[in-house]
Every structure is written in structure tokens, then in C-alpha cells.
Design a protein around this motif. Structure first.
Motif: not given
Length: 345
Positions: A285-314
């Protein structure tokens, strides 16, 4: 002045301006993000023996919280968590390597302090892990709190900040203590395991690591209190605000993903969520990647490929790891911890 002279003078002026602009263009430093995209990799400076944060196996495989954060940066900037190069640094060279452009980001369980943030040409982007000085003690001592340690003998690295923290903490409470010191951590661990001191003190993650290695590990316990603050987080060079923002917001994305209950396992299903907050985060619903110079789905890619903080910590520090640390201060703010994401909007 003749027309010919005026034309010649104007031509010379234009030539000088052109040369000046050309020189400025040549001398203008390339941004960190442009350098990353040109080489196709994020270069992360790490330690190679920081348990739970960055370790390398005999086969060259890296693991740990800092390692996974570097993978998250690669997913955000390049869309590929594997597009990362790990550079092992010793303590004396880490900030110089950052200043010399040898690395794009410095981690290595580096504690954020005032002098490091002001005198070394670096800026910390936030806290990735809240650590602190703790104590390990044999269970058969039946001691459950640091406040019960008056009269104890304490194994500590000589001349370290840990030694100073003990003086401050025990002195302010008028608690008696005896220091058993050494310049070598390995010698202190042996002294403790042989019963030469009541407790061993150091950063809690380091103590958890030693507990996992001791033959009598099950008979040891970590006392719950911390007597110092050691916030670990990524540092970047001064002067590149765009890269600073990307590193900061990648860390925020890991925490925000957990806050929104978005994990690597359900991130695709969450695209159907009616929540505007979730949909903004995923780039729907928004392009929050544009102000960072990143793709529109950058946060999606981070979670899909790496996971959220809790997953990483565990898997790196928590119950699925050899350290088996509780979340404690590193839990979400809604669960009594300090982990808190600035809103994605």
C-alpha cells in the motif's frame, strides 16, 4: 576590448568552468550503496570468534546474529541474502578498516560508546543486541542474586572495564569482595572451573558460551542481574547519510516484522492481510523503499530471506542455539524488553 578578445576571454572562462566541474565530478566520492551495487556484495567487518554473533566453521561457513544482520542488508540492497562478503577483523584494526573503506559496515559485537561514536570517524546506527556484565556461579552455592555475593572472590580480567564496574557496583553497596585477576581469559575460566574463585564475570553472552563448553555446564548458573550496559550494534563511516539510513532501517525492519507477527514462514500469506500497517511494511500500500533508494519490497525480501528479529535471536543466541540465552532485554517492548521499532509510515 575587441570582439575577438571578448570571445577569447569568454571561451577561456567556459573552459575553466568545464575543467572545474569535470574535476569535481572525478573527485566526488562514490556512495557506499553505489559501491555495493557495483561490486555486487555488501562487505561486513566481523570477529571470527564471537560466540553467538560471528563465528566461522573449519569449512568457512559463518553464523551468528551479526552474520545474519549482514545477510539482511544484502537482501535489502541487492535482493539476495548471499551477496555478502565477511572480513575478519581484530579489535585493534576494526575502526581503521571502516575508515579506510575496507568494509561497508562494522559489527563484531562492538559496543556503542560515546568515544567510539565521536572520535573514530564512525556512527552507530542503533542497538542490535543489549548485553552487559554478568556473573556465573556453581549452582551448589545456592546464590540467586548478585546482591548475595558480599565476601565473594571474583575472577576478572585485570585492567578491564569489568574490573572497574565491580569496583563501582560493589563499592557503592559496601559489599566486600576479593579479585582474582589475569591478563588471559582462558586462565580465568580454568581458575573458575577448578574452584579458585566463587564467580566468573564478563559479558553475559561470553559467560553463556563458556557455560556451554564447561564439562560441568549443567551445574553452573548465570545470575540474573547485569551491572553494566553493553549495547552492540552496527557502525558505518561518517558522511554517507543514505547508507546510514539503510543500515538503521534494516535493523528496524527485523524488529518491526516481529512486532507485526510477520515471519519468514508466513510472509507470503501476510500479503493478504487487511492491516494497512502490514501492507505498508510489505510494500503493497506504500513505497517505503523509495526514500531509502531501495526497491518497493525491500522489507519483504529481508523477512522472507532472513526472518524477523525473534527468529534470528532464537537460532543464534536463544534456546535453539548452544548458548540458550533468554530474550531478557532483547525481547520486544510489549513483552518487557527494549526492542522497539520506529513506525513504518
Amino acid at each position: 576590448m575587441s570582439i575577438v578578445v571578448r570571445i577569447l576571454a569568454a571561451s577561456i572562462s567556459l573552459f575553466i568552468v568545464a575543467v572545474s566541474l569535470s574535476s569535481e565530478a572525478i573527485s566526488a566520492p562514490i556512495s557506499v550503496v553505489d559501491a555495493i551495487r557495483a561490486r555486487g556484495k555488501v562487505v561486513c567487518g566481523l570477529q571470527d570468534h564471537a560466540a553467538g554473533f560471528s563465528e566461522v566453521s573449519p569449512r568457512g561457513a559463518w553464523s551468528g546474529l551479526d552474520v545474519e544482520f549482514c545477510s539482511a542488508l544484502a537482501a535489502a540492497v541487492l535482493g539476495n541474502r548471499d551477496a555478502v562478503k565477511f572480513l575478519s577483523l581484530n579489535a585493534g584494526d576494526r575502526f581503521k578498516s571502516l575508515q579506510d573503506d575496507d568494509v561497508d559496515v562494522l559489527l563484531g559485537a562492538t559496543s556503542w560508546t560515546l568515544t567510539r561514536d565521536t572520535e573514530l570517524g564512525a556512527r552507530f546506527t542503533g542497538t542490535l543486541y543489549y548485553d552487559g556484565q554478568g556473573f556465573i556461579i556453581p549452582r551448589n552455592h545456592s546464590i540467586a542474586s548478585v546482591l548475595e555475593l558480599s565476601g565473594a572472590s571474583i575472577c576478572v580480567l585485570s585492567g578491564s572495564s569489568d574490573e572497574m564496574a565491580i569496583s563501582d557496583y560493589f563499592g557503592s553497596r559496601k559489599m566486600r569482595y576479593q579479585l582474582i585477576t589475569s591478563d588471559r581469559w582462558e586462565d580465568l575460566v580454568k581458575t573458575y572451573s577448578d574452584g579458585g574463585c566463587t564467580v566468573l564475570t564478563g559479558d553475559m553472552t561470553l559467560l553463556a558460551y563458556e557455560k556451554s563448553r564447561l564439562a560441568s555446564g549443567a551445574d553452573q548458573m548465570l545470575l540474573p542481574e547485569l551491572i553494566s550496559k553493553e549495547p552492540y550494534g552496527p557502525a558505518v563511516r561518517l558522511g554517507d547519510d543514505a547508507w546510514f539510513a539503510i543500515v538503521r532501517w534494516t535493523a528496524m525492519a527485523l524488529v518491526a516484522g516481529e512486532e507485526l507477527n510477520i515471519s519468514s514462514g508466513n510472509v507470503d500469506a501476510m500479503k493478504a492481510s487487511p492491516s494497512h500497517e502490514v501492507r505498508r511494511f510489505l510494500g503493497l500500500d506504500a513505497d517505503l523503499g523509495a526514500p531509502l533508494g531501495l526497491s518497493r519490497d525491500w522489507a519483504y525480501q529481508v523477512i522472507r530471506q532472513v526472518g524477523n528479529y525473534g527468529e534470528i535471536f532464537e537460532r543464534t543466541l536463544g534456546q535453539s542455539s548452544s548458548l540458550k540465552l533468554d530474550r531478557g532485554l532483547n525481547d520486544l517492548w510489549t513483552k518487557g524488553g527494549l526492542m522497539y521499532s520506529v513506525p513504518f509510515r
